[in-house]
Scaffold this motif. Structure first.
Motif, short mmCIF file in Angstrom:
data_model
loop_
_atom_site.label_atom_id
_atom_site.label_comp_id
_atom_site.label_asym_id
_atom_site.label_seq_id
_atom_site.Cartn_x
_atom_site.Cartn_y
_atom_site.Cartn_z
N GLY A 256 0.82 -1.21 0.00
CA GLY A 256 0.00 0.00 0.00
C GLY A 256 0.85 1.26 0.00
N GLN A 257 1.94 1.24 0.74
CA GLN A 257 2.85 2.38 0.79
C GLN A 257 3.54 2.58 -0.56
OE1 GLN A 257 3.27 4.70 2.94
NE2 GLN A 257 5.23 5.61 2.43
N LYS B 93 2.37 1.72 -3.47
CA LYS B 93 1.36 2.22 -4.41
C LYS B 93 1.13 3.71 -4.19
CE LYS B 93 -2.14 2.02 -7.28
NZ LYS B 93 -1.87 2.41 -8.65
N LYS B 94 1.07 4.14 -2.92
CA LYS B 94 0.87 5.55 -2.62
C LYS B 94 2.03 6.39 -3.15
CE LYS B 94 0.45 8.83 1.16
NZ LYS B 94 0.60 9.04 2.59
N LEU B 95 3.25 5.93 -2.93
CA LEU B 95 4.42 6.65 -3.43
C LEU B 95 4.43 6.70 -4.95
CD1 LEU B 95 7.23 5.31 -1.07
CD2 LEU B 95 6.06 7.52 -0.97
N ASP C 241 1.83 6.57 -6.91
CA ASP C 241 0.77 7.50 -7.33
C ASP C 241 1.21 8.96 -7.17
OD1 ASP C 241 -0.90 5.41 -7.99
OD2 ASP C 241 -2.09 5.54 -6.15
N LEU C 242 1.87 9.26 -6.04
CA LEU C 242 2.36 10.62 -5.83
C LEU C 242 3.37 11.01 -6.91
CD1 LEU C 242 2.87 10.72 -1.95
CD2 LEU C 242 1.21 12.04 -3.28
N SER D 225 4.25 16.60 -0.85
CA SER D 225 3.62 15.41 -0.28
C SER D 225 4.54 14.20 -0.36
CB SER D 225 2.31 15.10 -1.01
OG SER D 225 1.39 16.12 -0.82
N SER E 27 6.01 12.19 2.94
CA SER E 27 5.34 10.90 3.09
C SER E 27 6.10 9.94 4.01
CB SER E 27 5.16 10.24 1.73
OG SER E 27 6.42 9.86 1.19
#
Length: 90
Positions: A44-45, A47-49, A51-52, A74, A78
């Motif tokens: 999940g982390q 994927k978030k990175l 996406d950012l 961001s 993060s």
């Protein structure tokens, strides 16, 4: 047209500044990380990175300076390791 190029140059400068700060730290982290068997970041982390990073690059390409700066901030806030940000850029 000149204003668009100026915005693109500014946004690109932000990305290069982020990489300039992060790359040396990433190289310093790589040596101990290869020797140890630490767990990777959760999916999940990652994927978030990812996406950012993709949003940051998108807003740079379309010349939205404020949006790209927001995503760069961001990304840095993060809590990602410098090596993770460096690998996103590669």
């Amino acid at each position: 047209m000149v204003a668009h190029k100026k915005q693109l140059l500014t946004a690109t400068s932000v990305v290069l500044a982020v990489l300039w700060v992060v790359a040396p730290m990433a190289q310093a982290q790589d040596a101990p990380a290869e020797a140890s068997t630490t767990a990777a970041a959760p999916a999940g982390q990652e994927k978030k990175l990812s996406d950012l990073w993709e949003n940051l690059i998108h807003y740079i390409r379309i010349g939205q300076e404020q949006a790209s700066l927001s995503f760069a901030k961001s990304l840095l806030e993060s809590g990602a390791k410098p090596s993770e940000i460096y690998y996103l850029s590669a």
